[in-house]
Design a protein around this motif. Structure first.
Motif, PDB file in Angstrom:
ATOM      1  N   GLU A 271       0.821  -1.210   0.000  1.00  0.00           N
ATOM      2  CA  GLU A 271       0.000   0.000   0.000  1.00  0.00           C
ATOM      3  C   GLU A 271       0.855   1.261   0.000  1.00  0.00           C
ATOM      4  O   GLU A 271       0.443   2.289  -0.534  1.00  0.00           O
ATOM      5  CB  GLU A 271      -0.951  -0.001   1.199  1.00  0.00           C
ATOM      6  CG  GLU A 271      -1.936  -1.161   1.226  1.00  0.00           C
ATOM      7  CD  GLU A 271      -2.758  -1.290  -0.047  1.00  0.00           C
ATOM      8  OE1 GLU A 271      -2.962  -0.264  -0.743  1.00  0.00           O
ATOM      9  OE2 GLU A 271      -3.190  -2.406  -0.363  1.00  0.00           O
TER      10      GLU A 271
ATOM     11  N   GLY B 110       2.203  -0.561  -6.174  1.00  0.00           N
ATOM     12  CA  GLY B 110       1.960  -1.485  -5.068  1.00  0.00           C
ATOM     13  C   GLY B 110       2.615  -2.841  -5.297  1.00  0.00           C
ATOM     14  O   GLY B 110       3.459  -3.280  -4.497  1.00  0.00           O
TER      15      GLY B 110
ATOM     16  N   TYR C  40      -5.810  -1.157   1.788  1.00  0.00           N
ATOM     17  CA  TYR C  40      -6.123  -0.307   0.644  1.00  0.00           C
ATOM     18  C   TYR C  40      -5.662   1.124   0.887  1.00  0.00           C
ATOM     19  O   TYR C  40      -5.464   1.553   2.024  1.00  0.00           O
ATOM     20  CB  TYR C  40      -7.620  -0.315   0.341  1.00  0.00           C
ATOM     21  CG  TYR C  40      -8.504   0.134   1.491  1.00  0.00           C
ATOM     22  CD1 TYR C  40      -8.838   1.469   1.661  1.00  0.00           C
ATOM     23  CD2 TYR C  40      -9.011  -0.794   2.398  1.00  0.00           C
ATOM     24  CE1 TYR C  40      -9.644   1.881   2.707  1.00  0.00           C
ATOM     25  CE2 TYR C  40      -9.818  -0.399   3.446  1.00  0.00           C
ATOM     26  CZ  TYR C  40     -10.134   0.935   3.594  1.00  0.00           C
ATOM     27  OH  TYR C  40     -10.924   1.343   4.649  1.00  0.00           O
ATOM     28  N   VAL C  41      -5.453   1.831  -0.220  1.00  0.00           N
ATOM     29  CA  VAL C  41      -5.222   3.278  -0.210  1.00  0.00           C
ATOM     30  C   VAL C  41      -6.387   3.888  -0.979  1.00  0.00           C
ATOM     31  O   VAL C  41      -6.581   3.580  -2.158  1.00  0.00           O
ATOM     32  CB  VAL C  41      -3.878   3.636  -0.862  1.00  0.00           C
ATOM     33  CG1 VAL C  41      -3.801   5.128  -1.143  1.00  0.00           C
ATOM     34  CG2 VAL C  41      -2.718   3.211   0.035  1.00  0.00           C
TER      35      VAL C  41
ATOM     36  N   HIS D  58       1.432   2.405  -3.559  1.00  0.00           N
ATOM     37  CA  HIS D  58       0.301   3.185  -4.076  1.00  0.00           C
ATOM     38  C   HIS D  58       0.281   4.588  -3.467  1.00  0.00           C
ATOM     39  O   HIS D  58       0.094   5.587  -4.158  1.00  0.00           O
ATOM     40  CB  HIS D  58      -1.019   2.482  -3.744  1.00  0.00           C
ATOM     41  CG  HIS D  58      -1.215   1.176  -4.438  1.00  0.00           C
ATOM     42  ND1 HIS D  58      -1.036   1.013  -5.795  1.00  0.00           N
ATOM     43  CD2 HIS D  58      -1.598  -0.041  -3.966  1.00  0.00           C
ATOM     44  CE1 HIS D  58      -1.289  -0.229  -6.128  1.00  0.00           C
ATOM     45  NE2 HIS D  58      -1.632  -0.894  -5.041  1.00  0.00           N
TER      46      HIS D  58
END
Length: 418
Positions: free
Chosen positions: A19, A175, A64-65, A22
């Motif tokens: 993450e 990522g 998640y981002v 990203h």
């Protein structure tokens, strides 16, 4: 408890590195990162810093981002809606209060006629029960206040869609790339601690009570011939041994500059594909700073190739879905690896990291590879796919992935407890 700590640290590292790739590219290209999350589900920990909400969530199934513009914006204000406004010292709107305006008595309440928070950053409207029209400039970092929860606005130039195809593609690719980088780094650490494999067929260790020990093999023996065939590579040695389960093999080893003939019969080991032979020896290692980086890259490539080969077998039906593992299966495998030592645990972490990178690059909806596919299609077509249609595809893909995760987890539980 050791396994629990090891699993949490390993999982956290793999997801964080992925993450962070990203996150870093998003920040560098000017995207507004709304949230950086480790895990899914309810929040266990959260803090806000420099526009971004950082969270650790309950379910260890990924992370998640969340970048502005990737999903529909949280708050959508329509003409005719009543909102409250507060202002900064420059007269710009710095808060837009959507609900509970009574809790903000100093807010200036208007009925919205027109609002543009993407490009012009303006709000036009009328004071309640008044005819005078007002026009306000909105600060680029203004926040919505809804139910006392603040959310920063995202002008178009801070949204994912505003960036070039290259920038968006790099943000999605970063990522998985970081997982490959992590794998290389771990193998570099291992190579510096343990050494790298020697380039000939020199024996490092002999397993107790193995066919090799019974045949008289000793550490530092160098295999130079098998069944009259010259041997100079470990891969050739492995190939011949694995192809000869329970078959006597005549070998010649070099020991103290003397050629010593030995006969060994590889034991039969069952694998999902076929029975193979093993004699119970390992390849010797040596400290070589020059070979550290090439070795780490080769190991990363080797494991990547092996994982891709197995994925291909899954697609062709040679592997079944029952052979996949989810978090429960990975935890059980981690438990077994931890018992064999820290070095093996590091290797296991490296393998899982490259596996995570490859899986995320698959061109499947909801994965980084699926989203990269849409960016690639946009580059070819010269215009983006309808965001709503793309969103539906990713939503369905995510739902199917969650269903697969449930099935795989259930299979893991059955293997462990039933």
């Amino acid at each position: 408890m050791t396994t629990v700590i090891a699993f949490i640290l390993m999982f956290g590292l793999l997801v964080f590195v992925h993450e962070f790739g990203h996150y870093y590219v998003a920040k560098r290209t000017g995207m507004l990162v709304r949230e950086f999350a480790i895990g899914f589900g309810p929040k266990v920990f959260s803090t806000v810093k420099n526009e971004t909400l950082y969270t650790i969530r309950l379910l260890p199934m990924g992370g998640y981002v969340r970048v502005a513009g990737e999903d529909p914006e949280i708050i959508d204000i329509k003409p005719g809606q009543h909102i409250g406004l507060t202002f900064n010292d420059d007269g710009e709107v710095n808060q837009i209060i959507v609900n509970n305006k009574a809790k903000h008595p100093d807010a200036f309440v208007i009925e919205v006629e027109h609002i543009d928070l993407d490009h012009a950053l303006t709000i036009q409207g009328y004071e309640i029960n008044e005819e005078e029209k007002y026009s306000f400039r909105v600060n680029k970092k203004a926040t919505f206040i809804m139910d006392e929860k603040a959310t920063q606005i995202a002008p178009y130039d801070r949204q994912f869609a505003s960036k070039t195809v290259g920038q968006r593609g790099l943000q999605l690719f970063a990522g998985p790339l970081m997982n490959f980088v992590l794998t290389v780094v771990i193998f570099v650490i291992l190579a510096n601690i343990q050494g790298v494999p020697v380039e000939d067929v020199r024996i490092g260790s002999v397993v107790d009570n193995s066919p090799a020990q019974e045949a008289g093999f000793q550490p530092d023996d160098t295999v130079i011939e098998i069944e009259g065939q010259s041997i100079s590579k470990w891969e050739d040695f492995q190939e011949i041994v694995e192809a000869s389960p329970n078959e006597p093999l005549e070998m010649i080893v070099l020991r103290d500059n003397q050629q010593v003939p030995l006969e060994v019969t590889p034991a039969t080991v069952e694998t999902p594909e076929e029975d193979i032979g093993q004699v119970g020896v390992t390849l010797a290692l040596e400290k070589s700073f020059v070979r550290t980086i090439p070795y780490s890259l080769e190991e990363t490539y080797r494991w990547s190739t092996l994982i891709l080969t197995n994925l291909g077998k899954l697609v062709t039906g040679q592997f079944s879905i029952d052979m996949l593992s989810g978090p429960v299966g990975i935890y059980d495998a981690t438990d077994q690896v931890v018992k064999t030592g820290f070095m093996n645990f590091l290797t296991w972490t490296a393998v899982l990291s490259v596996n995570l990178g490859i899986i995320n690059l698959l061109p499947l909806p909801a994965l980084d590879g699926g989203r990269l596919l849409f960016v690639g299609l946009e580059a070819v077509r010269g215009k983006p796919i309808d965001p709503q249609k793309e969103g539906v595809v990713h939503f369905v893909g995510f739902a199917l992935l969650m269903l697969l995760m449930i099935v795989v987890t259930w299979n893991d539980i059955q293997r462990l407890f039933l």
